[in-house]
Design a protein around this motif. Sequence first.
Motif, PDB file in Angstrom:
ATOM      1  N   THR A   1       0.836  -1.205   0.000  1.00 35.78           N
ATOM      2  CA  THR A   1       0.000   0.000   0.000  1.00 35.78           C
ATOM      3  C   THR A   1       0.867   1.250   0.000  1.00 35.78           C
ATOM      4  O   THR A   1       0.566   2.237  -0.678  1.00 35.78           O
ATOM      5  N   ALA A   2       1.979   1.204   0.764  1.00 36.59           N
ATOM      6  CA  ALA A   2       2.880   2.352   0.857  1.00 36.59           C
ATOM      7  C   ALA A   2       3.724   2.526  -0.402  1.00 36.59           C
ATOM      8  O   ALA A   2       4.274   3.611  -0.628  1.00 36.59           O
ATOM      9  N   GLY A   3       3.853   1.459  -1.219  1.00 32.22           N
ATOM     10  CA  GLY A   3       4.640   1.553  -2.443  1.00 32.22           C
ATOM     11  C   GLY A   3       6.136   1.609  -2.205  1.00 32.22           C
ATOM     12  O   GLY A   3       6.882   2.184  -3.015  1.00 32.22           O
ATOM     13  N   LEU A   4       6.605   1.003  -1.119  1.00 33.88           N
ATOM     14  CA  LEU A   4       8.033   1.005  -0.791  1.00 33.88           C
ATOM     15  C   LEU A   4       8.588  -0.407  -0.970  1.00 33.88           C
ATOM     16  O   LEU A   4       8.359  -1.286  -0.132  1.00 33.88           O
ATOM     17  N   ALA A   5       9.324  -0.622  -2.054  1.00 37.35           N
ATOM     18  CA  ALA A   5       9.845  -1.957  -2.338  1.00 37.35           C
ATOM     19  C   ALA A   5      10.838  -2.413  -1.276  1.00 37.35           C
ATOM     20  O   ALA A   5      10.874  -3.588  -0.905  1.00 37.35           O
ATOM     21  N   VAL A   6      11.674  -1.488  -0.769  1.00 44.18           N
ATOM     22  CA  VAL A   6      12.656  -1.873   0.244  1.00 44.18           C
ATOM     23  C   VAL A   6      11.951  -2.312   1.526  1.00 44.18           C
ATOM     24  O   VAL A   6      12.395  -3.249   2.209  1.00 44.18           O
TER      25      VAL A   6
ATOM     26  N   ASN B   1      13.703 -15.442  -1.524  1.00 50.81           N
ATOM     27  CA  ASN B   1      13.740 -15.034  -2.933  1.00 50.81           C
ATOM     28  C   ASN B   1      12.861 -13.810  -3.173  1.00 50.81           C
ATOM     29  O   ASN B   1      13.228 -12.886  -3.920  1.00 50.81           O
ATOM     30  N   ALA B   2      11.689 -13.790  -2.534  1.00 48.14           N
ATOM     31  CA  ALA B   2      10.796 -12.629  -2.671  1.00 48.14           C
ATOM     32  C   ALA B   2      11.447 -11.381  -2.088  1.00 48.14           C
ATOM     33  O   ALA B   2      11.315 -10.272  -2.639  1.00 48.14           O
ATOM     34  N   ALA B   3      12.163 -11.545  -0.973  1.00 51.25           N
ATOM     35  CA  ALA B   3      12.850 -10.410  -0.355  1.00 51.25           C
ATOM     36  C   ALA B   3      13.938  -9.867  -1.275  1.00 51.25           C
ATOM     37  O   ALA B   3      14.099  -8.640  -1.421  1.00 51.25           O
ATOM     38  N   GLU B   4      14.693 -10.750  -1.905  1.00 51.48           N
ATOM     39  CA  GLU B   4      15.758 -10.309  -2.814  1.00 51.48           C
ATOM     40  C   GLU B   4      15.191  -9.602  -4.036  1.00 51.48           C
ATOM     41  O   GLU B   4      15.728  -8.573  -4.479  1.00 51.48           O
ATOM     42  N   ARG B   5      14.098 -10.129  -4.579  1.00 52.00           N
ATOM     43  CA  ARG B   5      13.490  -9.479  -5.752  1.00 52.00           C
ATOM     44  C   ARG B   5      12.979  -8.082  -5.397  1.00 52.00           C
ATOM     45  O   ARG B   5      13.160  -7.128  -6.169  1.00 52.00           O
ATOM     46  N   ALA B   6      12.343  -7.969  -4.251  1.00 49.99           N
ATOM     47  CA  ALA B   6      11.843  -6.656  -3.835  1.00 49.99           C
ATOM     48  C   ALA B   6      12.992  -5.696  -3.589  1.00 49.99           C
ATOM     49  O   ALA B   6      12.926  -4.516  -3.969  1.00 49.99           O
TER      50      ALA B   6
ATOM     51  N   ASP C   1      15.908  -5.702  -5.023  1.00 49.48           N
ATOM     52  CA  ASP C   1      16.532  -5.347  -6.310  1.00 49.48           C
ATOM     53  C   ASP C   1      15.774  -4.241  -7.042  1.00 49.48           C
ATOM     54  O   ASP C   1      16.369  -3.489  -7.824  1.00 49.48           O
ATOM     55  N   ARG C   2      14.481  -4.143  -6.826  1.00 52.15           N
ATOM     56  CA  ARG C   2      13.717  -3.115  -7.526  1.00 52.15           C
ATOM     57  C   ARG C   2      13.511  -1.843  -6.689  1.00 52.15           C
ATOM     58  O   ARG C   2      12.845  -0.901  -7.116  1.00 52.15           O
ATOM     59  N   ALA C   3      14.118  -1.821  -5.478  1.00 54.42           N
ATOM     60  CA  ALA C   3      13.966  -0.656  -4.600  1.00 54.42           C
ATOM     61  C   ALA C   3      14.835   0.495  -5.080  1.00 54.42           C
ATOM     62  O   ALA C   3      15.941   0.284  -5.596  1.00 54.42           O
TER      63      ALA C   3
END
Length: 454
Positions: free
Chosen positions: A289-294, A321-326, A328-330
């Motif tokens: 909701t906050a839009g913060l990938a990190v 794996n989900a944490a790493e993907r998020a 990487d796009r932060a």
Amino acid sequence: MGRQPKQPNRQLADLVTEVRLSRKGLARRVVERGAAVGVELAYDHTAVGRWLGGEQPNPPVPELIAEVLTEVAGRRVTTADCGMVAGQASADIGLEFSLSIAEATAAATALWRSDVERRRFLVGASYAVAVYPAASMRWLTMPGPEHPVSGQGFRRIGQTDVDAVRTMTAAFRDLDNRVGGGKVRATIVQYLHSSVAPLLQSSYPEPIGRQLFATAAELTKLAGWAAYDLEEHGLAQRYLIQALRMSRAAGDAGLGAEILAAMSHQATYVGRPGDAVDLARAAQIAARTAGLAVLESECHMVEAHGHAARSDGSMCATSLNAAERAYDRADHARPPWLDYFDAAYLSAKTAHCFRDLGDTARTAQFAELSLDMSGGYTRGRAFNLCLLASARADEDPHEAVRIGREALALAAGLESRRSLAYLREVRHRLAPHADIPDVAEFRHRVLEVATRAD
């Protein structure tokens, strides 16, 4: 010892007779009710006999007795109905996620005041297992947005007042990382009580109100984190729940996600990994909701740790794996309270996961990476050194001692029970090599430090 009236407590006796509850049954229910709100009690039928004889138990027991009799009688029973005097604060203070902003403000300020007064039921309060799931559910289902309303005070506050709280929060956050929660917690709570509470009760326009609730939530979360660092888990829960409620009043989904992640972190630590997973998933919803990938990355990491604590390697890998993907796009933009979450922190949390899964090789690999961290995080560095030392203990006990000594030197400047827990873990891992002189000397030093702290 409580106050001893001259006459037997006829009102309590009549209520016990009305509800057909034995003395043993009443004692058991009061103990169970206390446990539900983090108050450890040890009453039996003889204690009930003393109450019936006129003894006034210490707060918050009169409130607990009234709550038990309310439940059994099916109608509202007060402490006065029980022939007892109520305390100034309820035993469950701070444990509820309030439905209204006014109730939230009252609950938070009452918690701060009771903590400053060191109310007996807050000191040593234990972890209450049901309250985090209830709070996170209310966070998820409460309609919004809310509109912070001014208090009844005559003083009109503005941006400079909010900025002052932000400055103090940043200073407290830095000190917490450098010296540990034990050296700052009391000062934070006093500041909340003496400076922040009057601001919440002042007059302000809605934009200032949102900022004020956000900064108050951040500082309340920090007070809870400091209590957690001291392993005062029941107290930490109360602060984190109130911080979560104030973040909702501020309309700050990102801060709410950070607080839910902190709750998940604590749940894993106290042995509630299933709750930790649920809290982490609620945090992920708020982070998206906050839009913060990190921030989303952090929330996946705490879920991964919950799975690891449940020995579920497959689900842990999925979350990692989900944490790493998020991550990487932060981008580089993030709130100040999230500055700690970087590649080194990601590595440290990954090392924790592999430690709990029993994979010492990968624990050591990621613990090494975690040491490439920013300055100022003394406590975090002590944790990471202990992780590495524990992982090296079997393979190279001499190297584990060298690393452990570095951690011990850092811990000497901290007031952090979690730091001692990490050092005890290193000591435990080195136990098979206790006949080696430098191992024996290190284990003795850790025992001395831990014993002195206790």
